[in-house]
Design an enzyme around this catalytic site. Structure first.
Site, PDB file in Angstrom:
ATOM      1  N   GLU A   1     -35.741 138.583 -31.776  1.00  0.00           N
ATOM      2  CA  GLU A   1     -36.256 137.965 -33.247  1.00  0.00           C
ATOM      3  C   GLU A   1     -35.429 137.013 -33.858  1.00  0.00           C
ATOM      4  O   GLU A   1     -34.987 136.811 -34.899  1.00  0.00           O
ATOM      5  CB  GLU A   1     -36.268 139.226 -34.273  1.00  0.00           C
TER       6      GLU A   1
ATOM      7  N   ASP B   1     -39.645 147.656 -39.939  1.00  0.00           N
ATOM      8  CA  ASP B   1     -37.896 147.893 -40.033  1.00  0.00           C
ATOM      9  C   ASP B   1     -37.728 148.499 -41.459  1.00  0.00           C
ATOM     10  O   ASP B   1     -37.823 147.763 -42.460  1.00  0.00           O
ATOM     11  CB  ASP B   1     -37.202 146.887 -39.639  1.00  0.00           C
TER      12      ASP B   1
ATOM     13  N   HIS C   1     -35.891 136.903 -48.729  1.00  0.00           N
ATOM     14  CA  HIS C   1     -35.731 137.646 -47.646  1.00  0.00           C
ATOM     15  C   HIS C   1     -35.284 139.322 -48.042  1.00  0.00           C
ATOM     16  O   HIS C   1     -34.188 139.518 -48.283  1.00  0.00           O
ATOM     17  CB  HIS C   1     -34.992 137.489 -46.468  1.00  0.00           C
TER      18      HIS C   1
ATOM     19  N   LYS D   1     -40.697 144.432 -42.933  1.00  0.00           N
ATOM     20  CA  LYS D   1     -39.684 145.000 -43.945  1.00  0.00           C
ATOM     21  C   LYS D   1     -39.928 145.964 -44.868  1.00  0.00           C
ATOM     22  O   LYS D   1     -40.831 145.521 -45.681  1.00  0.00           O
ATOM     23  CB  LYS D   1     -38.429 143.707 -44.334  1.00  0.00           C
TER      24      LYS D   1
ATOM     25  N   LYS E   1     -42.354 141.384 -37.732  1.00  0.00           N
ATOM     26  CA  LYS E   1     -41.789 142.605 -37.934  1.00  0.00           C
ATOM     27  C   LYS E   1     -41.847 142.548 -39.521  1.00  0.00           C
ATOM     28  O   LYS E   1     -41.557 141.702 -40.232  1.00  0.00           O
ATOM     29  CB  LYS E   1     -40.322 142.550 -37.454  1.00  0.00           C
TER      30      LYS E   1
ATOM     31  N   ASP F   1     -31.148 150.649 -34.633  1.00  0.00           N
ATOM     32  CA  ASP F   1     -30.376 149.397 -34.862  1.00  0.00           C
ATOM     33  C   ASP F   1     -29.177 149.872 -35.559  1.00  0.00           C
ATOM     34  O   ASP F   1     -28.027 149.806 -35.039  1.00  0.00           O
ATOM     35  CB  ASP F   1     -31.371 148.725 -36.061  1.00  0.00           C
TER      36      ASP F   1
ATOM     37  N   GLU G   1     -38.477 150.641 -36.350  1.00  0.00           N
ATOM     38  CA  GLU G   1     -36.962 150.451 -36.414  1.00  0.00           C
ATOM     39  C   GLU G   1     -36.361 151.113 -37.561  1.00  0.00           C
ATOM     40  O   GLU G   1     -36.526 151.140 -38.464  1.00  0.00           O
ATOM     41  CB  GLU G   1     -36.871 148.876 -36.358  1.00  0.00           C
TER      42      GLU G   1
ATOM     43  N   LYS H   1     -27.098 143.244 -30.992  1.00  0.00           N
ATOM     44  CA  LYS H   1     -26.865 142.227 -31.943  1.00  0.00           C
ATOM     45  C   LYS H   1     -25.171 141.997 -31.638  1.00  0.00           C
ATOM     46  O   LYS H   1     -24.571 142.888 -31.599  1.00  0.00           O
ATOM     47  CB  LYS H   1     -26.873 142.715 -33.446  1.00  0.00           C
TER      48      LYS H   1
HETATM   49  C1  MUC Z   1     -32.286 143.987 -39.267  1.00  0.00           C
HETATM   50  O1  MUC Z   1     -31.966 145.136 -39.836  1.00  0.00           O
HETATM   51  O2  MUC Z   1     -32.768 144.139 -38.143  1.00  0.00           O
HETATM   52  C2  MUC Z   1     -32.325 140.392 -39.667  1.00  0.00           C
HETATM   53  C3  MUC Z   1     -33.375 139.812 -39.884  1.00  0.00           C
HETATM   54  C4  MUC Z   1     -34.546 140.466 -40.320  1.00  0.00           C
HETATM   55  O3  MUC Z   1     -35.207 140.352 -40.431  1.00  0.00           O
HETATM   56  O4  MUC Z   1     -33.796 141.829 -40.068  1.00  0.00           O
HETATM   57  C5  MUC Z   1     -32.358 141.822 -40.078  1.00  0.00           C
HETATM   58  C6  MUC Z   1     -31.591 143.033 -39.754  1.00  0.00           C
HETATM   59 MG    MG Z   2     -32.979 146.345 -38.167  1.00  0.00          MG
END
Ligand code: MUC
Ligand code: MG
Length: 385
Positions: free
Chosen positions: A339, A210, A34, A181, A179, A261, A236, A285
Site C-alpha cells: 500500500e 481497515d 485522510h 478506512k 483500502k 496491523d 484489517e 511496517k
Molecule cells: C494503517 O493503519 O494501516 C496508513 C495509510 C493508510 O491508509 O492507513 C494507514 C495506517
Molecule cells: Mg492499518
C-alpha cells in the site's frame, strides 16, 4: 558488543565509521484530508535522518507518524529527541556496515522507539549501499521481485468523493485495489458506504477495509458477513490491538481473511498472534518493527506460521517507501501486495526523482543504497521552523 572481530578498513574511501547523524522534522500537506477511525490528517509529519560516514557518504532514512502519537505511541517531536539524545550518541564511531551490531547498540540505548530506530537503520543501509555501489536489497539477500502491486486508500469518508477518486486511479492505471478506512462513523453508516462503493466499482476493483481497532467483537460479528457478501477480500485490525483472543474467535467465524496491523509490532507479538491463530495476514511496517532487519524477522515468524505477508505503510514519502520496497523486493512471498501510495497523497515529495507507479504496481527504485536522492530544497521547504 565486541568491535574488534574484523578491523574497520583504514582507507578513507572505505571508512564506514558513522561520523554524524542529523534529524529534521518535516510536515508535508496531503492532497486531501485522510480520515482514520480515531484521527484525521491534512499534513504528514516525518523525521528525516541524514547519516554521514567517515568517507563523506550520506545515507537517508525516514520515520513516519500519523496524527502525532495517536496511531502509535511515537510522534515526530519524540522521535527527534530520541535520535539526537540517545540513538545518535550510541552509534557515532561505530561501523555502519555492522547492521546487527548497530541494532543491538540502539536496543541498549532505548527501549522500543521503533520508528526512530527504523529511520536510522534505513540511513545505514542507504549509506553502506551507496559506498559499495549496491542496492540495499542486495545487502538483504537480493531481489525476488522488482515491482509490487500497490493499492490506494479511500479515506475521505464521503462515498461520492471516494468513488470519483477510485475512478480516476483506475483510469490512470495507478490502482485497482482500494483500502477503505472505516470505523469513524457508525457501523451501519460504514456498511452503507461499503455497499455503495462495491456497487459502483463492481468488476473493476478489489476492496479491503481497515477499521483501525474501532470495533468490539459483537460489532465485528455483525459486520463481517456483510463485508463477505459484498466481496471485500481482507479486513484489517477490526478489534483493539490488545484483543488477540477476540481476533482468534472472529477468525473462526469469518469468511473474509483477517489482517493484523496494530497488534503486531515485534517478532514476539507476531509469535503470539500466530500461536493464538489470530490472523491470516500481517501488515509489515518499518515504523512498527524497528527497521529493515526487524521487518524481515517479523516476516520470517509469519511465514513459519503460514501467515500471509502484506506491505503496509504509514503514508511514507518516497524515502520511507523506498526503504520498505527494498525489504519487500527481497521477501520470497508477498502474496497480498503493498500500500505504498504515500508519495502520491503528498502535495510535494522529498526526493529528486519520485518513485515510479505504473500498471497498478510500484517499482523498486534502481540505484545504490535505497536508490533515491534527497532533494535539499524540498527538505528546507517542508522543514518545521
Ligand atoms: C494503517 O493503519 O494501516 C496508513 C495509510 C493508510 O491508509 O492507513 C494507514 C495506517
Ligand atoms: Mg492499518
Amino acid at each position: 558488543m565486541p568491535d574488534t572481530i574484523l578491523p574497520v578498513p583504514t582507507d578513507l574511501r572505505h571508512d564506514l565509521t558513522i561520523s554524524e547523524i542529523k534529524s529534521t522534522i518535516v510536515d508535508v500537506p496531503t492532497v486531501r484530508k485522510h480520515k482514520l477511525s480515531s484521527l484525521s490528517v491534512t499534513a504528514q509529519s516525518y523525521v528525516i535522518v541524514e547519516l554521514r560516514l567517515g568517507n563523506g557518504v550520506i545515507g537517508i532514512g525516514e520515520a513516519a507518524t500519523l496524527g502525532g502519537p495517536r496511531w502509535s505511541e511515537e510522534c515526530v517531536e519524540g522521535i527527534k529527541a530520541t535520535i539526537d539524545t540517545y540513538l545518535a550518541p550510541a552509534l557515532i564511531g561505530a561501523a555502519a556496515e555492522r547492521f546487527e551490531a548497530a541494532r543491538a547498540r540502539m536496543d541498549e540505548a532505548a527501549k522500543r522507539n521503533n520508528a526512530a530506530k527504523g529511520a536510522i537503520e534505513s540511513a545505514l543501509f542507504d549509506a553502506v549501499g551507496k559506498t559499495l555501489g549496491v542496492p540495499a536489497v542486495q545487502l538483504l539477500g537480493g531481489v525476488v521481485r522488482d515491482s509490487v502491486p500497490v493499492l490506494w486508500t479511500l479515506a475521505s469518508g464521503d462515498p461520492g468523493q471516494e468513488i470519483e477518486e477510485a475512478e480516476r486511479k483506475i483510469a490512470a492505471r495507478l490502482h485497482n485495489i482500494f483500502k477503505v478506512k472505516i470505523g469513524a462513523k457508525t457501523p451501519e453508516a460504514d456498511m452503507a458506504r461499503m455497499r455503495q462503493l462495491a456497487g459502483a466499482l463492481e468488476g473493476r476493483a478489489t476492496l479491503i477495509v481497515d477499521a483501525n481497532q474501532a470495533w468490539d467483537e459483537t460489532t465485528a460479528l455483525r459486520c463481517l458477513p456483510i463485508l463477505a457478501e459484498i466481496g471485500v477480500t481482507l479486513v484489517e485490525q477490526p478489534l483493539p490491538a490488545w484483543n488477540i483472543p477476540g481476533m482468534a474467535r472472529l477468525r473462526t467465524r469469518s469468511a473474509v481473511p483477517l489482517m493484523a496491523d496494530e497488534c503486531v509490532f515485534s517478532s514476539h507479538d507476531m509469535l503470539d498472534v500466530a500461536r493464538a491463530g489470530a490472523a491470516d495476514v500481517v501488515s509489515l511496517k518499518l515504523v512498527k518493527h524497528g527497521g529493515l532487519l526487524a521487518t524481515r524477522d517479523v516476516a520470517a515468524v509469519a511465514r513459519a506460521a503460514g501467515i500471509g505477508l502484506y506491505g503496509g505503510c504509514l503514508l511514507e514519502s518516497s524515502i520511507g517507501a523506498a526503504a520498505h520496497l527494498h525489504v519487500f523486493a527481497g521477501l520470497r512471498d508477498l502474496t497480498w501486495g503493498c500500500e505504498h501510495f504515500g508519495p502520491q497523497i503528498l502535495t510535494g515529495d522529498l526526493v529528486t526523482e519520485p518513485l515510479r507507479f505504473e500498471d497498478f504496481q510500484i517499482h523498486l527504485p534502481i540505484g545504490p543504497g535505497l536508490g533515491i536522492t534527497l532533494d535539499p530544497d524540498q527538505l528546507r521547504r517542508y522543514a518545521r521552523q
